[in-house]
Design an enzyme around this catalytic site. Structure first.
Site, PDB file in Angstrom:
ATOM      1  N   VAL A   1       0.844  -1.192   0.000  1.00 16.71           N
ATOM      2  CA  VAL A   1       0.000   0.000   0.000  1.00 16.71           C
ATOM      3  C   VAL A   1       0.880   1.243   0.000  1.00 16.71           C
ATOM      4  O   VAL A   1       1.893   1.303   0.689  1.00 16.71           O
ATOM      5  CB  VAL A   1      -0.922   0.005   1.228  1.00 16.71           C
ATOM      6  CG1 VAL A   1      -1.749   1.279   1.284  1.00 16.71           C
ATOM      7  CG2 VAL A   1      -1.837  -1.216   1.201  1.00 16.71           C
ATOM      8  N   GLY A   2       0.476   2.248  -0.773  1.00 16.52           N
ATOM      9  CA  GLY A   2       1.211   3.504  -0.773  1.00 16.52           C
ATOM     10  C   GLY A   2       1.176   4.162  -2.125  1.00 16.52           C
ATOM     11  O   GLY A   2       0.676   3.610  -3.110  1.00 16.52           O
ATOM     12  N   ASN A   3       1.710   5.369  -2.180  1.00 14.85           N
ATOM     13  CA  ASN A   3       1.649   6.143  -3.416  1.00 14.85           C
ATOM     14  C   ASN A   3       2.490   5.535  -4.532  1.00 14.85           C
ATOM     15  O   ASN A   3       2.104   5.571  -5.698  1.00 14.85           O
ATOM     16  CB  ASN A   3       2.086   7.583  -3.143  1.00 14.85           C
ATOM     17  CG  ASN A   3       1.063   8.334  -2.299  1.00 14.85           C
ATOM     18  OD1 ASN A   3      -0.128   8.292  -2.590  1.00 14.85           O
ATOM     19  ND2 ASN A   3       1.513   9.007  -1.252  1.00 14.85           N
TER      20      ASN A   3
ATOM     21  N   GLU B   1      -2.765  -8.752  -0.671  1.00 14.76           N
ATOM     22  CA  GLU B   1      -3.411  -8.517   0.619  1.00 14.76           C
ATOM     23  C   GLU B   1      -4.484  -7.444   0.518  1.00 14.76           C
ATOM     24  O   GLU B   1      -5.558  -7.556   1.093  1.00 14.76           O
ATOM     25  CB  GLU B   1      -2.379  -8.047   1.648  1.00 14.76           C
ATOM     26  CG  GLU B   1      -1.215  -8.976   1.809  1.00 14.76           C
ATOM     27  CD  GLU B   1       0.040  -8.214   2.142  1.00 14.76           C
ATOM     28  OE1 GLU B   1       0.510  -8.369   3.277  1.00 14.76           O
ATOM     29  OE2 GLU B   1       0.526  -7.451   1.292  1.00 14.76           O
TER      30      GLU B   1
ATOM     31  N   ASN C   1       6.005   1.474  10.548  1.00 13.16           N
ATOM     32  CA  ASN C   1       4.720   0.775  10.619  1.00 13.16           C
ATOM     33  C   ASN C   1       4.896  -0.689  11.009  1.00 13.16           C
ATOM     34  O   ASN C   1       4.362  -1.144  11.989  1.00 13.16           O
ATOM     35  CB  ASN C   1       3.977   0.876   9.284  1.00 13.16           C
ATOM     36  CG  ASN C   1       3.625   2.308   8.932  1.00 13.16           C
ATOM     37  OD1 ASN C   1       3.348   3.112   9.805  1.00 13.16           O
ATOM     38  ND2 ASN C   1       3.637   2.623   7.648  1.00 13.16           N
TER      39      ASN C   1
ATOM     40  N   GLY D   1       2.902  -7.856   5.315  1.00 12.25           N
ATOM     41  CA  GLY D   1       2.996  -9.086   4.541  1.00 12.25           C
ATOM     42  C   GLY D   1       4.123  -9.095   3.542  1.00 12.25           C
ATOM     43  O   GLY D   1       4.245 -10.045   2.761  1.00 12.25           O
TER      44      GLY D   1
END
Length: 504
Positions: A270-272, A294, A384, A388
């Site tokens: 996840v992220g930009n 995920e 963070n 996964g």
């Protein structure tokens, strides 16, 4: 709020307020809550629990819980409990700034583990017994089975093992999500395991609902609140260049016959930057792609809508407000193309290896030999967690790590002599990409890996400095296989801490 989504007569009799439900959680309990990357987490009970804890602390009473989830949640859960010092131990992944500050101040114990390990560890009792589970669902069927909401995460394990269960029925979640899930109940503990019978990511091997003994459900709470929908920034120039390098590499692998024309199932962090890569795939010419991942974020919804992506298997969503609206508006379309699973399946190493996933994840830094740090800033401060990424990096067909070449306005190099913390060893890292270029590390011994990274991925402001370190290490180090100057290997990090820059 309507009770129409609760069709089990006995559970209708257990509807209480969120405040009353929170009162059923006691100090010192191990509490497992739903939620995965800001979706499907309980919205009301944690906030009333935080109020109870704050009031107890005001009276001088001790009140903290051990908190387990699927992954990160949202301010209404992690944030609310962290602000009142209500968490004694947290695992397996978090992204809340208040929780992070407490972890890095040594006031909150944090266990950062691979997401595929969580269910097994909990079954074996590594983190105490689960006293209470608090799980969000979108509906309860007449037979008592539970319709998951926008994430599954570890909910199956929580419901199986918790001594008592609190259910939040969230009518904000679309009713049409019923049927999108595939909950597999065939897993077993060693030494009695059998292979999970999934050989294609778009197969279904389970049921659409979660099971829970109704006698364990002590409270049902009605809610009507949205998931955390965080906007993604439009891809900047560096993200677009990273995406361009990676897509060119994937095309090269297809041309060489090492990947099929439709690649292999994609996993994306996840992220930009990962979202920019997904956006780049939309115009890359690839078609009939697959995803076994995920989290579904904006870019994957766009790929599904355009027909570039054939299906996506996941355990949760991480959508911007606009993408969330689009998902609900076109739910009939997406429910035919998205399958949601428990994270012990979505992240299962055997399945990742069997399907041959292409893992694409972010990193904080890499060193010249390909070791990757994805969790700790300057070696000691958690960002963070590993999430996964390790499940896919070690077991996938390709493990790719992405990052801008610098951080903090150019004062930090993402490629350093030695990483200050190791999450993914050089043995698990195949490709590293920055906006400067791409280093394919497969088949290269350590010194050749160093040359590939220095030549292709390092920012020009740091390239000569890193080349000088490598040259001197190659000449003067104790051993020549993986040359290091031990008195300098972490000096870049110390220099930044002392002066605010890694530049010599």
């Amino acid at each position: 709020m309507s009770i129409d989504r609760i069709l089990h007569p006995g559970l209708r009799q257990r509807i209480v307020s969120a405040e009353a439900a929170a009162a059923l959680i006691n100090p010192g309990e191990t509490v497992a809550m739903s939620g995965f990357t800001g979706s499907g987490y309980p919205k009301a009970v944690p906030q009333f629990l935080a109020r109870r804890i704050e009031q107890a602390h005001g009276r001088g009473e001790a009140f903290r819980i051990n908190l387990l989830t699927g992954a990160s949640t949202a301010p209404e859960l992690d944030g609310a409990l962290a602000k009142v010092d209500g968490i004694a131990m947290r695992m397996p992944f978090q992204s809340d700034p208040d929780a992070r500050r407490r972890i890095n101040a040594g006031k909150l114990d944090y266990l950062d583990i691979h997401l595929s390990h969580v269910a097994q560890h909990v079954w074996f009792g590594f983190y105490n017994e689960i006293d209470t589970a608090v799980v969000e669902v979108s509906a309860i069927h007449a037979d008592g089975t539970l319709v998951p909401s926008t994430s599954v995460g570890n909910n199956k394990t929580w419901l199986d093992l918790a001594k008592k269960v609190i259910i939040e029925v969230n009518q904000w979640q679309p009713a049409g999500i019923d049927g999108m899930h595939d909950i597999y109940y065939g897993t077993a503990l060693p030494p009695h395991r059998k292979p999970i019978p999934l050989v294609r990511g778009d197969e279904r091997i389970g049921q659409t609902t979660l099971r829970c003994d109704p006698d364990k459900i002590v409270a049902v709470v009605l809610t009507d609140a949205p998931d955390r929908n965080s906007p993604f920034n439009p891809p900047d120039a560096d993200s677009q260049r990273i995406a361009g390098h990676l897509i060119e590499f994937l095309k090269h692998e297809v041309a060489r016959g090492r990947l099929p024309a439709n690649l292999l199932p994609l996993q994306s962090g996840v992220g930009n930057i990962p979202n920019a890569v997904l956006a780049g795939l939309a115009s890359s010419g690839f078609r009939d792609l697959e995803a076994f991942t995920e989290v579904i974020q904006d870019g994957m919804l766009d790929l599904l809508k355009s027909g570039v992506l054939r299906y996506a298997s996941c355990t949760g969503f991480a959508l911007s407000p606009e993408a969330s609206e689009a998902f609900m508006r076109d739910l009939d379309f997406y429910r035919q193309r998205i399958i949601m699973r428990s994270q012990e399946v979505s992240n299962h190493p055997e399945l990742v290896r069997r399907l041959g996933c292409i893992g694409m994840n972010g990193m904080i830094e890499a060193d010249i030999y390909g070791n990757v740090n994805s969790t700790h800033v300057m070696g000691s401060s958690i960002m963070n967690g590993i999430g996964g990424s390790g499940d896919f990096a070690r077991n996938g067909f390709l493990s790719i790590f992405l990052s801008p070449s610098t951080a903090k306005n150019g004062s930090i190099s993402a490629i350093v002599p030695m990483v200050s913390h190791v999450d993914h060893t050089e043995h698990d890292v195949a490709v590293i990409v920055t906006e400067q270029g791409l280093a394919d590390l497969r088949g290269l011994p350590p010194r050749r890996r160093a040359r590939a990274l220095i030549d292709n991925c390092v920012h020009p402001d740091f390239r000569a400095q890193l080349q000088d370190y490598f040259d001197r290490a190659s000449r003067d180090s104790h051993g020549k296989h993986t040359p290091h100057l031990l008195n300098e290997a972490l000096s870049w990090h110390q220099r930044w801490l002392d002066t605010g820059t890694m530049k010599a």
